[in-house]
Write a protein that holds these residues in place. Structure first.
Motif, short mmCIF file in Angstrom:
data_model
loop_
_atom_site.label_atom_id
_atom_site.label_comp_id
_atom_site.label_asym_id
_atom_site.label_seq_id
_atom_site.Cartn_x
_atom_site.Cartn_y
_atom_site.Cartn_z
N TYR A 143 -32.43 -112.47 10.18
CA TYR A 143 -32.61 -111.41 9.47
C TYR A 143 -33.44 -112.56 8.30
O TYR A 143 -34.25 -111.75 7.33
N THR A 145 -34.25 -112.24 20.11
CA THR A 145 -32.46 -111.26 20.10
C THR A 145 -32.44 -111.24 21.34
O THR A 145 -33.16 -111.64 22.27
N GLU A 180 -28.55 -111.96 15.14
CA GLU A 180 -29.53 -111.17 14.32
C GLU A 180 -28.69 -111.38 12.81
O GLU A 180 -30.25 -111.59 12.20
N SER A 196 -29.12 -109.36 23.07
CA SER A 196 -27.70 -108.91 22.84
C SER A 196 -26.99 -108.99 23.84
O SER A 196 -25.68 -108.34 23.73
#
Ligand code: GRG
Length: 293
Positions: free
Chosen positions: A41, A26, A37, A28
């Motif tokens: 997933y 991850t 993301e 950001s």
């Protein structure tokens, strides 16, 4: 099909999951964080991780420590996951659910799902190129990954034949060719990664490649049977998705009993094949157990 029953899987799945988590972190701060993301997933979701596990199982028949093959094995799961994300898109199978959860384009958006698939496909090749195996082994693996996941003699070619065959009556031979590319090629690549990494005696290589082909076919026959017998478990829908999509399957061609007989005979051939190896085969027998529905 579940892969949580067996000791090799119990030991290996945490290893694969934690390495995948590290390989697709991850972040950001990146403009692409939603795409990352979405990729995470799908990649870290409740899949069986059969393909990396298969490469590791074969490698560890000949070497104790799985670490040298781990990143190459993870690159197989990236390719597999990209193919599932793209296959579920509205322009292809248009599926809402996968692995009991909304598909990536439902959980995120269609454009994000396309890019998440692209991210995993490109990152698979980067991961392989950067792994710690000898350069000549990595080069050969890269070439085989392109061949067996690609559009001439690999998974995408199988998908293209599948699209053309929809709504048509095809023969058992044509169905086998379709699946040996669409499903079998990536399983074969996984076995090949184990072989290229471990370099077993040539007689074992021969038996392992034969096992790979039998396993790919058996996997598909069982998948077709499960689609009819347990559609709710497989798709979250009470009706066979192959029936909805008007697809030729081993069940539609051979009948349920015929498909079950074919699965039993492929299972026997695959077991015989493993029994010819010079090393212990218990991890590989777990891959067959998963397919005993
Ligand atoms: C590149 C768009 C594109 C497609 C390539 C492989 C493929 C063709 C599409 C994937 C969808 C599909 C139905 C493939 C058949 C093989 C199959 C049953 C895959 C599911 O594999 P599992 O059971 O999945 O290993 P998990 O969820 O455990 O990872």
């Amino acid at each position: 099909m579940t892969a949580t029953c067996c000791s090799f899987f119990q030991q290996t799945l945490p290893l694969i999951n934690s390495r995948l988590d590290a390989l697709v972190p991850t972040d950001s701060s990146h403009a692409s964080s939603d795409v990352v993301e979405a990729a995470r997933y799908a990649l870290l979701g409740p899949g069986k991780k059969l393909r990396p596990a298969l490469a590791i199982a074969i490698y560890t028949l000949y070497h104790n420590d799985p670490s040298p093959i781990l990143d190459a094995a993870c690159s197989l799961e990236m390719i597999h996951t990209y193919s599932l994300i793209h296959d579920d898109l509205p322009g292809l199978d248009n599926d809402d659910m996968r692995r009991g959860r909304p598909t990536v384009h439902k959980a995120f958006s269609e454009s994000t799902a396309i890019l998440a698939g692209d991210l995993l496909l490109t990152h698979a090749f980067g991961t392989l190129a950067d792994c710690s195996l000898a350069p000549e082994v990595r080069l050969k693996m890269t070439s085989e990954m392109s061949r067996l996941s690609g559009g001439f003699t690999g998974m995408i070619a199988g998908q293209a034949i599948d699209l053309k065959s929809e709504g048509k009556n095809i023969s058992e031979k044509e169905l086998e060719q379709l699946h040996s590319l669409k499903t079998g090629a990536l399983l074969e690549l996984s076995v090949l990664f184990g072989i290229l990494g471990a370099n077993p005696p040539s007689e074992d290589q021969h038996h392992l490649m034969k096992f790979a082909k039998l396993y790919g076919l058996l996997f598909q026959v069982v998948d077709d049977i499960v689609d009819v017998l347990h559609p709710l478990q497989k798709h979250g829908k009470a009706i066979s998705s192959d029936l909805i999509n008007n697809k030729s399957t081993y069940v539609s061609l051979l009948g349920l009993e015929g498909a079950q007989q074919k699965a039993a005979s492929l299972m026997k051939e695959a077991e015989d094949c493993l029994n010819q190896l010079k090393v212990t085969t218990s991890p590989l027998k777990e891959f067959l157990s998963i397919l005993k529905h």
